[in-house]
Design a protein around this motif. Structure first.
Motif, PDB file in Angstrom:
ATOM      1  N   PHE A  33       0.873  -1.178   0.000  1.00 27.16           N
ATOM      2  CA  PHE A  33       0.000   0.000   0.000  1.00 27.16           C
ATOM      3  C   PHE A  33       0.908   1.225   0.000  1.00 27.16           C
ATOM      4  N   PRO A  34       0.368   2.375  -0.413  1.00 28.54           N
ATOM      5  CA  PRO A  34       1.238   3.536  -0.640  1.00 28.54           C
ATOM      6  C   PRO A  34       2.027   3.987   0.601  1.00 28.54           C
ATOM      7  N   GLN A  35       1.460   3.767   1.785  1.00 32.05           N
ATOM      8  CA  GLN A  35       2.151   4.247   2.986  1.00 32.05           C
ATOM      9  C   GLN A  35       3.005   3.165   3.626  1.00 32.05           C
ATOM     10  N   ALA A  36       3.351   2.155   2.863  1.00 23.55           N
ATOM     11  CA  ALA A  36       4.084   1.024   3.422  1.00 23.55           C
ATOM     12  C   ALA A  36       5.408   1.455   4.035  1.00 23.55           C
ATOM     13  N   VAL A  37       5.766   0.755   5.105  1.00 26.73           N
ATOM     14  CA  VAL A  37       7.079   0.966   5.711  1.00 26.73           C
ATOM     15  C   VAL A  37       7.735  -0.411   5.792  1.00 26.73           C
ATOM     16  N   PRO A  38       8.858  -0.667   5.189  1.00 22.85           N
ATOM     17  CA  PRO A  38       9.608   0.218   4.291  1.00 22.85           C
ATOM     18  C   PRO A  38       8.915   0.358   2.938  1.00 22.85           C
ATOM     19  N   ASN A  39       9.076   1.498   2.325  1.00 24.67           N
ATOM     20  CA  ASN A  39       8.345   1.750   1.097  1.00 24.67           C
ATOM     21  C   ASN A  39       9.112   1.245  -0.107  1.00 24.67           C
ATOM     22  N   LYS A  40       9.483  -0.025  -0.011  1.00 24.78           N
ATOM     23  CA  LYS A  40      10.250  -0.632  -1.101  1.00 24.78           C
ATOM     24  C   LYS A  40       9.517  -1.870  -1.565  1.00 24.78           C
ATOM     25  N   PRO A  41       9.551  -2.139  -2.851  1.00 18.70           N
ATOM     26  CA  PRO A  41       8.742  -3.255  -3.351  1.00 18.70           C
ATOM     27  C   PRO A  41       9.391  -4.609  -3.088  1.00 18.70           C
ATOM     28  N   VAL A  42       8.586  -5.647  -3.268  1.00 17.42           N
ATOM     29  CA  VAL A  42       9.108  -7.001  -3.287  1.00 17.42           C
ATOM     30  C   VAL A  42       8.553  -7.671  -4.537  1.00 17.42           C
ATOM     31  N   ILE A  43       9.228  -8.720  -4.993  1.00 12.21           N
ATOM     32  CA  ILE A  43       8.716  -9.459  -6.147  1.00 12.21           C
ATOM     33  C   ILE A  43       8.030 -10.729  -5.647  1.00 12.21           C
ATOM     34  N   ASP A  44       6.795 -10.892  -6.055  1.00 15.43           N
ATOM     35  CA  ASP A  44       6.030 -12.081  -5.712  1.00 15.43           C
ATOM     36  C   ASP A  44       6.428 -13.157  -6.723  1.00 15.43           C
ATOM     37  N   ARG A  45       7.341 -14.028  -6.312  1.00 16.18           N
ATOM     38  CA  ARG A  45       7.925 -14.970  -7.259  1.00 16.18           C
ATOM     39  C   ARG A  45       6.908 -15.940  -7.833  1.00 16.18           C
ATOM     40  N   GLU A  46       5.843 -16.203  -7.111  1.00 17.69           N
ATOM     41  CA  GLU A  46       4.879 -17.166  -7.626  1.00 17.69           C
ATOM     42  C   GLU A  46       4.125 -16.633  -8.830  1.00 17.69           C
ATOM     43  N   ASN A  47       4.058 -15.325  -8.974  1.00 13.48           N
ATOM     44  CA  ASN A  47       3.289 -14.750 -10.075  1.00 13.48           C
ATOM     45  C   ASN A  47       4.122 -13.937 -11.048  1.00 13.48           C
ATOM     46  N   CYS A  48       5.409 -13.915 -10.845  1.00 16.38           N
ATOM     47  CA  CYS A  48       6.260 -13.096 -11.697  1.00 16.38           C
ATOM     48  C   CYS A  48       6.638 -13.857 -12.962  1.00 16.38           C
ATOM     49  N   THR A  49       6.467 -13.232 -14.098  1.00  8.94           N
ATOM     50  CA  THR A  49       6.730 -13.891 -15.377  1.00  8.94           C
ATOM     51  C   THR A  49       8.149 -14.421 -15.462  1.00  8.94           C
ATOM     52  N   TYR A  50       9.082 -13.665 -14.914  1.00  8.75           N
ATOM     53  CA  TYR A  50      10.480 -14.109 -15.002  1.00  8.75           C
ATOM     54  C   TYR A  50      10.681 -15.441 -14.277  1.00  8.75           C
ATOM     55  N   TYR A  51      10.113 -15.554 -13.124  1.00  8.24           N
ATOM     56  CA  TYR A  51      10.325 -16.780 -12.360  1.00  8.24           C
ATOM     57  C   TYR A  51       9.515 -17.934 -12.912  1.00  8.24           C
ATOM     58  N   ILE A  52       8.394 -17.626 -13.587  1.00 13.66           N
ATOM     59  CA  ILE A  52       7.573 -18.704 -14.136  1.00 13.66           C
ATOM     60  C   ILE A  52       8.120 -19.136 -15.491  1.00 13.66           C
ATOM     61  N   LYS A  53       8.410 -18.159 -16.354  1.00 15.21           N
ATOM     62  CA  LYS A  53       8.762 -18.514 -17.734  1.00 15.21           C
ATOM     63  C   LYS A  53      10.181 -18.129 -18.125  1.00 15.21           C
ATOM     64  N   GLY A  54      10.858 -17.373 -17.282  1.00 10.98           N
ATOM     65  CA  GLY A  54      12.211 -16.979 -17.640  1.00 10.98           C
ATOM     66  C   GLY A  54      12.286 -15.778 -18.549  1.00 10.98           C
ATOM     67  N   LYS A  55      11.118 -15.111 -18.749  1.00 11.41           N
ATOM     68  CA  LYS A  55      11.143 -13.939 -19.657  1.00 11.41           C
ATOM     69  C   LYS A  55      10.761 -12.684 -18.892  1.00 11.41           C
ATOM     70  N   CYS A  56      10.786 -11.575 -19.525  1.00  8.62           N
ATOM     71  CA  CYS A  56      10.340 -10.257 -19.055  1.00  8.62           C
ATOM     72  C   CYS A  56      11.506  -9.423 -18.554  1.00  8.62           C
ATOM     73  N   LYS A  57      11.656  -9.300 -17.244  1.00  7.51           N
ATOM     74  CA  LYS A  57      12.735  -8.481 -16.661  1.00  7.51           C
ATOM     75  C   LYS A  57      12.541  -6.992 -16.926  1.00  7.51           C
ATOM     76  N   VAL A  58      11.307  -6.575 -17.134  1.00  8.13           N
ATOM     77  CA  VAL A  58      11.053  -5.158 -17.403  1.00  8.13           C
ATOM     78  C   VAL A  58      11.484  -4.295 -16.228  1.00  8.13           C
ATOM     79  N   CYS A  59      11.196  -4.792 -15.026  1.00  6.79           N
ATOM     80  CA  CYS A  59      11.543  -3.991 -13.845  1.00  6.79           C
ATOM     81  C   CYS A  59      13.038  -3.734 -13.795  1.00  6.79           C
ATOM     82  N   GLU A  60      13.805  -4.746 -14.121  1.00  5.36           N
ATOM     83  CA  GLU A  60      15.267  -4.584 -14.088  1.00  5.36           C
ATOM     84  C   GLU A  60      15.711  -3.531 -15.098  1.00  5.36           C
ATOM     85  N   ILE A  61      15.034  -3.546 -16.248  1.00  3.77           N
ATOM     86  CA  ILE A  61      15.407  -2.605 -17.302  1.00  3.77           C
ATOM     87  C   ILE A  61      15.119  -1.171 -16.889  1.00  3.77           C
TER      88      ILE A  61
END
Lengths: 306, 152, 666
Positions: free
Chosen positions: C276-304
């Motif tokens: 949520f916007p007021q999260a502490v710490p206000n840093k994201p995490v990657i949900d590996r179960e639903n992330c395209t990179y971890y499922i299919k090995g593609k994407c990586k848009v966030c890294e780019i």
């Protein structure tokens, strides 16, 4: 020829003759011979357990004792009330050995409590369902509202059959026969039961509300597994129509009749002509006889998930 | 003839029954003087040897009393005591000691009256059974010599 | 040869009224080993204690028996006096000749004889007493707080403000707990996040607090003052030092349709997300179960797109080991989901939601920006039904207890709904209204009177959907039980508050008890609501039982002060009446055979395994050893030991047998 014990109960020899006729005919198609428990008596239904506890236990106990005597292990009890009474009796006697001794002395027979009591759906699932698909010649392609009534699924702690709210066993079964079983809200609502005679107006209201929901959801057939349900929804149709202030045509069929039609038994053998509300099922265009088995998620007895 | 006055030892837990007996005292409720209390932290501490020691030294009756199930100060001690008691009953029968000589009870710190009842009922019962004599046939304990109790 | 002193107290008339104290003193004075005996009016008084101390010094006593009131009353008094006279306090015992003798028997010879017997018992026991020293255990002054909801936050801040270090572990990516999901809180209608977020920031910035989010407690070893904890920091797939919290990655992630747990499924989130916007710490995490990179090995848009190159796809879980002196459990609760209720549709009706989901609808930052809208079609419901006690107080389905907060939040929900939908009609089906807190009853009254909420006393038997509306069938018991049927646009179930998922496993990891509902068990329901049976572990908030916010905060502060009390000394002092496993010279080492039956019955996990090694370092025997820091002295292990290798100070086998023999032989 497989032999399975059979307890018809009073109604199947009288007002629900077509139920017995259709069950017997269906069993025959699947090489099953139904062996009536010899010298069976009335199960006591609601009258006995309202008036005298010992009587209400002795009557079903006698039936089961007679079955044991004949060496019958499985008995199919198509009437839901008889099924309920026999199951509850078996449970109560199992919980109280001293009561068992008392009842055994009343019926003057040995009672072990080992009989396997099956309602019509359990019987079909045990002996017929595996072979059903290959014998379906005329898929029952109608929008079907499966009505379970009160006694098939309650009390859950004793019967342990299907889900209490929104049961699915009959729905799954009729889908195997090609039906389009619909989701509706009055599957286990009371039809008015034995008040058919004493308070027909109540039955008209309760049964009327049931049929109204089914019809509102465009059901073409209502399927039941109980002679009482059938009687109230079918025989009391004139009173229902009066209550709803409109004429409802939807026919009420027994599950055995639905499956019977699907495997090609003719309407007369199944006793469809005995119904009070005419059974006029429109002919559906012929379809591929292979019936797709729709995967269903929920069949088993109710589990509460947190 | 002087009526037989049974000697009864009570093994009680500190947190419930001992406190309950204190309450009986504070309420000035009177009960029979035959029962003398020995304090334990918990009924879980009490094992067969302790009970046999009492009989060996001439106790006519024993009371074992602790916290109600689920209320044990140490959470599970009284459950162990109860289980031991169930097993011990059979052994007692085998040794020929009347099982009724031992009374097992749950008395909480709030049950002052109950403690008095337990005492009075036990005294009455043991009086009916009669004195326990068989201990004289059991070998004398090594710690107890002719002069009295050893002073090691 | 013993030199025991016997002091028989008159206690005014309380004892001397029925017991011949002088005779008791005289007779017991003749016992072997008794050096000095006397009787006195009031032993516990100053002169009485002086008498005691002087006698100890003058007669060089090595044991003391005070025959007086119950030891539950004055044992500490006389032990302290004994210590002040230079004699080990555990060589002083009391014979209870008041509560157990003088007060319950009439004045006669039998009573005096009984008093003599009781004194004799304690005299013989004292002869077997050993001089014992209080046990000292060092204390690590760091507290572990498990759970970052309002209770955990309050406890952490309180402890940190006392000057102690705190490590907080929270399994979600952000702290805040359920309170951060609420829109407004009763009875003040404070904006929940407005009052919570300053505290969250304080936790993050406090110099004494180390915060681990997206982390869980992996194992807890050790004992009070000396816990050794392993924390698993789940991999966020982000380098937290490089991440600035700009949020660009969350906007570019192509996986946008993941049901958002924070929104109770009413909203969606991407695979890389900040809860949520007021999260502490206000840093994201990657949900590996639903992330395209971890499922299919593609994407990586966030890294780019990440401007600081903070994405780390190959990051692994990290185990952090810490030492703590105390643990505060503040893991909170959850609510039943709507699929629990077969009569309400098994969770298949989109417009039947639970209370937390309604909070999200009402929240200005929620999925509908604070407008109450039906999840199915986004329409504003004109008729809304609130069902109280949905699952609670129901012995038939297993949740027997009352969830405490639902009556209040249901009233709040009805009030909020009416404030937002002026022409809407709220109904509440209730059994009772429980509004016991400060200003709570007035709040409910406001809802009923000012906000025209229709309260119907009765339960809802079934809810089903027809033509897009929900038919709610219930009864009005105040009108004689007449059936009520409402065609509602939306239904909110006040579902039961239950233990958070994973509570049972966590309790077992931490070694605390829990009740059949998986709520953590307090040491005493009345007098020790924030302590557990495990020394050094405390409870704060709803993990112990359903609670509202003020109670959670109070409990958290209560737990914090327990921790501060524990930390106020460098060492812990404990009563030495603990169990001990005997040790002797090789080759026997001990009567203990290492069966560890004692370990299995100890309620406090106080029995440890000690390996006895030979000179080559090979293990010869594994023996039981009692951790005196943990042992509470119940003696269950002593009774169970088959070889009588374990004994307990103060109630040793020798002491007990001596007491029995002394009692029955005069």
């Amino acid at each position: 020829m497989i032999k399975v014990g059979f307890y018809p109960g009073c109604s199947m020899k009288g007002g629900a003759r077509e139920y017995q006729e259709s069950v017997t005919a269906l069993a025959k198609v699947f090489d099953i011979e139904l062996v009536e428990v010899p010298d069976w008596n009335c199960c006591g239904a609601t009258a006995a357990h309202n008036l005298n506890k010992e009587l209400s236990l002795s009557l079903p106990a006698r039936i089961m004792a007679l079955a044991e005597k004949e060496g019958i292990t499985d008995i199919v009890v198509p009437c839901a009330a008889c099924y309920n009474r026999l199951s509850v009796t078996q449970h109560e006697l199992a919980e109280d050995p001293s009561l068992t001794v008392k009842v055994a002395s009343i019926i003057e027979l040995k009672y072990e409590g080992t009989t396997n009591i099956l309602n019509i759906i359990q019987f079909i699932d045990k002996y017929i369902t595996d072979r059903l698909a290959e014998k379906v010649v005329k898929p029952f392609d109608y929008k079907t509202a499966c009505y379970y009534g009160c006694l098939l699924v309650r009390p859950h702690s004793i019967l342990k059959f299907d889900r209490v709210e929104d049961p699915q066993s009959m729905d799954v079964l009729v889908r195997k026969a090609g039906a389009n079983a619909i989701d509706w809200a009055f599957k286990t609502e009371c039809c008015g039961a034995g008040m058919s005679v004493s308070r027909t107006d109540t039955v008209a209201r309760l049964s009327g509300n049931i049929l109204k929901d089914a019809v509102d959801r465009e059901a073409e057939v209502v399927v039941v597994a109980c002679p009482m349900c059938h009687s109230n929804l079918d025989m009391r149709r004139p009173e229902i129509n009066k209550f709803l202030e409109k004429k409802i045509d939807v026919p009420v069929l027994y599950i055995s009749q639905v499956l019977g039609l699907a495997v090609g038994i003719d309407a007369k053998t199944l006793g469809l002509n005995r119904h009070m509300t005419a059974v006029n099922l429109p002919e559906k265009p012929a379809k591929d006889t292979a019936v797709a088995d729709v995967p269903q998620k929920v069949v088993n007895t109710q589990k509460t998930e947190v | 003839m002087q009526e037989f006055e049974p000697k009864i030892v009570a093994f009680v837990c500190n947190w419930c029954t001992y406190a309950g007996a204190d309450l009986t005292g504070t309420s000035r409720t009177k009960y029979a003087a035959n029962v003398k209390i020995i304090r334990f932290p918990c009924t879980g501490r009490i094992d067969f040897m302790i009970l046999m020691k009492a009989f060996e030294n001439g106790a006519d009756g024993i009371i074992v009393s602790g916290c109600h199930p689920n209320d044990c100060h140490y959470s599970t001690g009284n459950f162990h005591a109860r289980r031991r008691w169930i097993v011990f009953r059979n052994l007692l029968n085998f040794t020929g000691i009347d099982v009724e000589r031992i009374q097992f009870s749950w008395v909480s710190a709030a049950e002052g009256f109950k403690w008095a009842d337990v005492v009075n009922n036990t005294v009455k019962k043991v009086r009916e059974i009669g004195p326990y004599e068989n201990y004289k046939n059991i070998a004398v304990s090594t710690l107890f010599n002719e002069e009295g109790i050893s002073d090691e | 040869m013993s030199r025991i002193g016997v002091f028989v107290c008159h206690c005014g008339e309380n004892i001397s009224g029925t017991v011949d104290c002088e005779k008791v003193a005289r007779i017991t004075g003749e016992l072997k080993g008794v050096e000095f005996s006397t009787d006195y009016k009031y032993m516990c008084s100053d002169p009485g204690q002086t008498l005691l101390k002087e006698a100890i010094k003058e007669h060089k006593l090595d044991g003391v028996v005070v025959a007086a009131c119950s030891p539950r009353m004055h044992e500490p008094t006389f032990r302290k006096a004994t210590a002040e006279a230079g004699l080990n306090p555990f060589l002083c015992e009391m014979a209870n000749i008041r509560e157990h003798c003088s007060w319950v028997h009439p004045k006669d010879d039998l009573t005096t004889e009984k008093a003599q017997d009781l004194v004799r018992v304690m005299v013989e026991k004292v002869k077997k007493n050993k001089a014992l020293n209080s046990i000292k255990v060092p204390v690590t002054k760091t507290a572990l707080v498990v759970g970052g909801g309002i209770a955990g936050i309050q406890a952490a801040l309180d402890i940190a403000n006392c000057g102690h270090k705190v490590v907080m572990v929270e399994r979600q990516p952000s702290i805040g707990g359920h309170m951060s999901q609420l829109s407004e809180t009763f009875p003040t209608l404070d904006c929940s996040q407005c009052i919570l977020t300053p505290r969250m920031v304080e936790v993050a910035q406090h110099p004494n607090i180390t915060l681990y989010t997206y982390a869980e407690v992996e194992s807890v070893d050790g004992f009070i003052g000396n816990f050794k904890v392993k924390i698993r920091k789940k991999s966020k797939s982000i380098d937290e030092d490089l991440c600035t919290g700009c949020g660009l990655c969350t906007t570019k992630c192509p996986q946008k349709k993941i049901p958002n747990e924070f929104e109770r499924g009413l909203g969606l989130r991407p695979a890389i997300y900040v809860p949520f916007p007021q999260a502490v710490p206000n840093k994201p995490v990657i949900d590996r179960e639903n992330c395209t990179y971890y499922i299919k090995g593609k994407c990586k848009v966030c890294e780019i797109v990440c401007p600081t190159k903070a994405i780390r796809f190959d990051q692994e879980d990290e185990i952090v080991e810490i030492e703590a002196g105390a643990i505060v459990m503040a893991t909170g609760f959850d609510v039943l989901k709507t699929n629990y209720f077969p009569e309400y549709g098994y969770g298949k009706y989109k417009d039947v939601i639970d209370g937390l989901a309604f909070e999200r609808l009402a929240s200005a930052s929620g999925p509908t920006q604070g407008e109450i809208r039906r999840p199915s079609d986004g329409q504003i419901p004109k008729k809304i039904v609130f069902v109280a006690c949905a699952g609670s107080r129901d012995p038939a389905k297993g949740i027997e207890y009352c969830s405490k907060i639902c009556c209040m939040y249901t009233a709040k929900h009805a009030m909020l709904y009416k404030h937002k939908v002026h022409d809407g009609i709220p109904y509440v089906f209730y059994m009772d209204i429980r509004a016991g807190g400060k200003n709570y009853e007035e709040f409910v009254r406001r809802t009923i009177v000012e906000d025209e909420t229709k309260y119907i006393r009765g339960r809802v038997s079934t809810i089903y959907e027809k033509n897009g509306t929900l038919i709610v069938k219930g009864a009005d018991t105040l009108m004689g039980g007449i059936p009520i049927e409402i065609e509602a646009d939306m239904v909110v179930l006040a579902t039961a508050g239950v233990a958070n998922h994973g509570a049972e496993e966590l309790a077992q990891t931490v070694h605390i008890s829990y009740d059949p509902y998986k709520f953590f068990a307090e040491a005493h329901p009345k007098l020790k609501p924030v302590e557990t049976n495990t020394a050094g572990i405390f409870l704060a908030g709803a993990c112990q039982a359903p609670k509202d916010i003020p109670e959670s905060v109070a409990a958290a502060s209560g737990a914090a002060v327990k921790v501060a009390a524990l930390f106020s000394n460098d060492q812990l002092t404990r009563d030495p009446l603990v169990a001990v496993v005997n040790r002797s010279a090789p080759p026997v080492y001990s009567q203990c055979v290492g069966c560890f039956l004692c370990q299995s019955v100890c309620p406090y996990q106080a029995i440890e395994r000690e390996e006895i090694k030979n000179r080559n370092g090979e293990v010869i025997k594994t023996l039981a050893r009692v951790n005196e820091g943990l042992c509470q002295g119940c003696g269950t292990c002593v009774a169970l030991c088959r070889t009588k290798a374990i004994d307990i100070h103060g109630y040793s086998n020798q002491q007990v047998y001596t007491e029995i023999m002394a009692l029955l032989n005069d």
